[in-house]
Enzyme design. Structure first.
Site, PDB file in Angstrom:
ATOM      1  N   GLY A 148     -56.862  74.731  98.848  1.00 43.69           N
ATOM      2  CA  GLY A 148     -57.153  75.639  97.750  1.00 43.69           C
ATOM      3  C   GLY A 148     -57.586  74.868  96.519  1.00 43.69           C
ATOM      4  N   CYS A 149     -58.167  75.593  95.581  1.00 49.12           N
ATOM      5  CA  CYS A 149     -58.720  74.940  94.394  1.00 49.12           C
ATOM      6  C   CYS A 149     -57.619  74.399  93.483  1.00 49.12           C
ATOM      7  CB  CYS A 149     -59.637  75.904  93.651  1.00 49.12           C
ATOM      8  SG  CYS A 149     -58.938  77.540  93.364  1.00 49.12           S
TER       9      CYS A 149
END
Lengths: 343, 343, 343, 343
Positions: A148-149
């Site tokens: 995920g970012c």
């Protein structure tokens, strides 16, 4: 030429994959699926790709996907776990940009994503695609769970401190800010220009899906549980994540700057900023770099780390291409070498 | 009509004072000084004031200022301490929006502002203009030091926890984000559209002038020193401050929401958001409200407070008008009752 | 207190009506309808209204609406023409912010809005609510069709030239730019932050619904048909319309500035900018003013008019309140006197 | 490797040259001058170039410049005409991004730029660097005057109509909108975030320096004088120009779309958008493409052309690299092939 398929190419991460592969010398996107947009040209939806991508969307077809060398899932959660097992079984390498294979514990997955995990065997095999931590395993993997970012920015920012065992792992704060592209290209009130522009807010303070992913990742790095209070915020901008990380030293560290520089020696996509710097998100806009600065607060005891990425690149599609390169034994930097665009 | 003078009316806080007083039923700005712009109409520089302000700038003249009932300093640091003593001596009430009278210890002032304090007697008398803490003293004051923008958001956000003695005062984090108007209306590269828009960064991590003001203020509230790690960030927007505050509970608190609501009962300009809310900066854009939400992090031990203001209003000119109203025995809300403008 | 009802209060124009009436000394919104949001408080959806509006949405109820003195329609096209006739019949004054009563010819309405007009009698009676042109008729009207945003900016900008018969009415260009709030608060891809921010484009060049409204309006003003090529564009900002109007002089005009100033003498909401000025949209942000500048192009023959409004205020809700004031014999400016918010 | 020097590399066009040459396979920037910033690394000023440019600024030195194969002037007006003659005399090819060599008539230059032209011989020789019009002459040129941003968008947008002799050349309107990067990286109030963001305005309606350049260029294309009323506007965004062009047909044109497509056949950097399209500025952000759409207005007589460029690329540095490629006999596209960045 390595043949690449993209499942779910109508979102921002799909468009970024197309943009990045347009510059990749050894791979070509040959298949782009979207049930809803089947028949439409990709460059009609994304005019910046005119002249760089001739593909049209097609309905997802298992045979066509199996004919690819690699398949990227740029889909909402729940799709990859349905389709990936058959592809992997047929020798296709899979990079999943969704959350389906990020959390090792299927019960944790289920509690946060409200879906039972339908591919537990493959989940057990999947490698978490943070190259700075798992490079060798990624190179051997059949399926990579692209991080995920927020977790990317937070893990890279904390890595040197955790590896050095220099901070109190009981009380770390990760105050994170993201551009709105993290919310995807979906028609919802909360993502309207009128709701996002010229304003700032926190969200999901009581709990966000990237929380458990962060905890899993920092525990892997530290070799023990680490408590991180993670609060995401929404920035009035499109791209960019800025993680501001607060950790208390448990012992004096001679030279924080050197600790960081040494931790990332040779890393092509982590840039330790000069001492005293305050990196801007725009400095990595469109690029795959994570830029990190480390400071000591005025109290001389709290380390403040500033970690910035383009959430669509190092936080999603760029890191996915980096993982792809590793999985195919290519130079990790292929397709990712154009300078960021700023201002 | 109370006669109001504004010294240094060419910046954003000066323009806000003009905007707010245009709606004030019992006061009128009669004097507006700027050495540089003397002779120019204010509404030529600020066209949104056309039809709401007929004044022209004039060179600062001690006699004309002394003829005012109240004088606001919307000047860079160092001016008010030169001019205020004579005005106060002649019975003019002074509200200083600069930092000259905020820090009680002149040595601390000097170390942060690189100026020797030239009005120490008046400094000793000045009242710190945070009405929610010092309302009575403000009402009696001859000179009020209007608080800084970050300190306003941080102090109001922490006040209930500090008063209740419920958190570890050794390790509080104040991660603060501000729109660029906080940097003033000065021609400098760092404030250009091209440098600010579509990007986000921290600044002054090693130390910011609002740091000592915050420490002084929270110590006043808590009655003892409080350690706050304060990191400011620059938002790609014009107005708004969002303070995200992290504090660890030292004892169970039954009901954080109620603690906050009770702490601010009757306060006209502090709005405790509904439980679970995430206030947006735009929700107070143009208004004098500080909106605060309180959450418990997933670890059930870290309190996360979200405190938003319009930095030009509650963080500067609006709070100054609120102080003015208190000093003149008026309803505290006069001139400050128009709803915010959103989106 | 005049009792006001608002049908369809969940959009941006509905929220603006609530904001403006919060400052109106002689009227109060007592009814706010939304089928979809019935039961929700308005200030939960629009937090900037906290403390300024206690209402909740209710399902539309004909009796409750009939108990109002005035009803505003802030609905999509097609609703007002269904509900207005019964209200007017019961003595309720109606101000329709939708397009239902703007086009006098029902065939033209049908061709652009793809709906047969179901209230032709009332249509025949409706007054076009541009006070600068139809003030007396508005004051006597039972139903007012509040003008579109683009048509307001264009008609006011051209009015002095058309009245003076000074320009070639065969070839006028209206190059218009609007903030995205004109597209409403609807969840659609085209209004996402990611689609609007940091970009600019024209739209609907082959024909836009405001085209026939503009043609009808300028013909009314000129007393003869006028050809206007109207092209709308989308600005990366929330509020504001800027119309740039090009017309060729057919005879020398002594003093264009004076022509404009005289045409709008006494108008409370049209401000002719000083000669040589280039008005900004933010100069009227949140205000009901239309600010107009008039220039002669270097060819000394083409008049270039710059006309700016806040599309949600003078282009919608503010003009609606202005019309309401006229219909009830009040001072036209009530509720509309707060200065704009800039920057 | 071709050795490139850049004079005045501290502005936005200088930074763009560095970004583009970082991707150029046959040229390398070896010299970067700035009197003011001598000694500073370029990537300290432009962090997006970290890892892509190792150069530091140096004070301009005639010998060092003469050792380059090509020199770009990214300077304010007046510098290139001082320095270029000596360089050209020593065999260095010069591309001037300033206005010094754009206007053929030195009297016109002087009347608009308030400087006497000091290099009239070289001016007489200079080639106007719009490749779509002057490709062959550029290839042979010793000095190229890189066109202005507005003139590029306007000339390319009008070219097919003018070549076809299909429109009334007495009355063309060019309503142009530019991002603020066109104003350069200079500390001035008018370019502050607080003055530009969230607002829109026209400027220089009575006359702009790009006006005479446009008139000269369209006359070259048409072979006769053309009257263009040109009005520039400032967009609240960083990059991008959108020219909306209005011209009246003097004879029926069978198929405007085909006229445009044929006019630009084979052009690598002009993209005629599909029929009915409305190009966005972000679709070319960071790219060297000029995208053009052509429409017929509802009156069936007015042609409306939409022409978009990135003003820093096709409107400045990208076109300069394109000219450089032509001058050195390279593939015109080198260094310019990365896809735009959107959103």
């Amino acid at each position: 030429m390595i043949k690449v398929g993209i499942v779910g190419g109508t979102g921002y991460t799909g468009a970024e994959l197309l943009r990045l592969f347009a510059q990749h010398p050894q791979a070509r996107v040959t298949l782009l699926t979207s049930r809803k947009e089947a028949g439409q040209r990709a460059d009609a939806m994304f005019p910046h790709l005119r002249g760089h991508c001739e593909l049209s969307f097609s309905a997802p077809d298992p045979e066509a996907l199996a004919a690819c060398d690699a398949v990227f899932f740029a889909t909402p959660h729940g799709t990859a776990m349905q389709m990936a097992p058959a592809l992997v079984a047929r020798g296709v390498k899979v990079i999943d940009l969704s959350a389906d294979f990020r959390l090792r514990d299927p019960a944790v997955f289920q509690s946060w994503y409200k879906l039972e995990h339908s591919a537990r065997e493959l989940l057990a095999e999947a490698v978490y695609g943070l190259p700075e931590v798992h490079r060798e395993a990624i190179a051997r993997a059949r399926i990579v769970a692209n991080p995920g970012c927020y977790p990317t920015a937070v893990q890279l920012g904390l890595l040197p401190l955790l590896k050095a065992g220099a901070v109190d792992t009981g009380h770390i704060v990760a105050d994170c800010k993201s551009g709105v592209s993290g919310a995807g290209r979906e028609a919802k009130i909360g993502s309207l220009y009128g709701e996002v522009a010229d304003s700032f807010k926190a969200y999901a303070v009581p709990g966000h899906r990237h929380g458990p992913e962060i905890l899993q990742g920092v525990a892997d790095i530290a070799g023990a549980p680490v408590a991180v209070t993670f609060v995401p915020h929404l920035l009035p901008q499109f791209r960019g994540i800025h993680a501001t990380l607060y950790a208390r030293l448990t012992r004096p560290v001679d030279n924080l700057q050197r600790l960081y520089e040494q931790a990332f020696v040779g890393e092509p996509f982590v840039d330790v900023a000069p001492a005293g710097d305050h990196p801007e998100t725009r400095g990595v806009r469109g690029g795959n770099t994570c830029r990190i600065a480390v400071h000591l607060a005025p109290d001389r005891q709290t380390v403040v780390v500033l970690s910035v990425i383009d959430n669509l690149v190092k936080g999603a599609s760029g890191q996915a291409v980096q993982n792809f390169n590793l999985m195919f034994g290519l130079d990790e930097r292929l397709g990712l070498q154009a300078p960021p665009l700023a201002p």
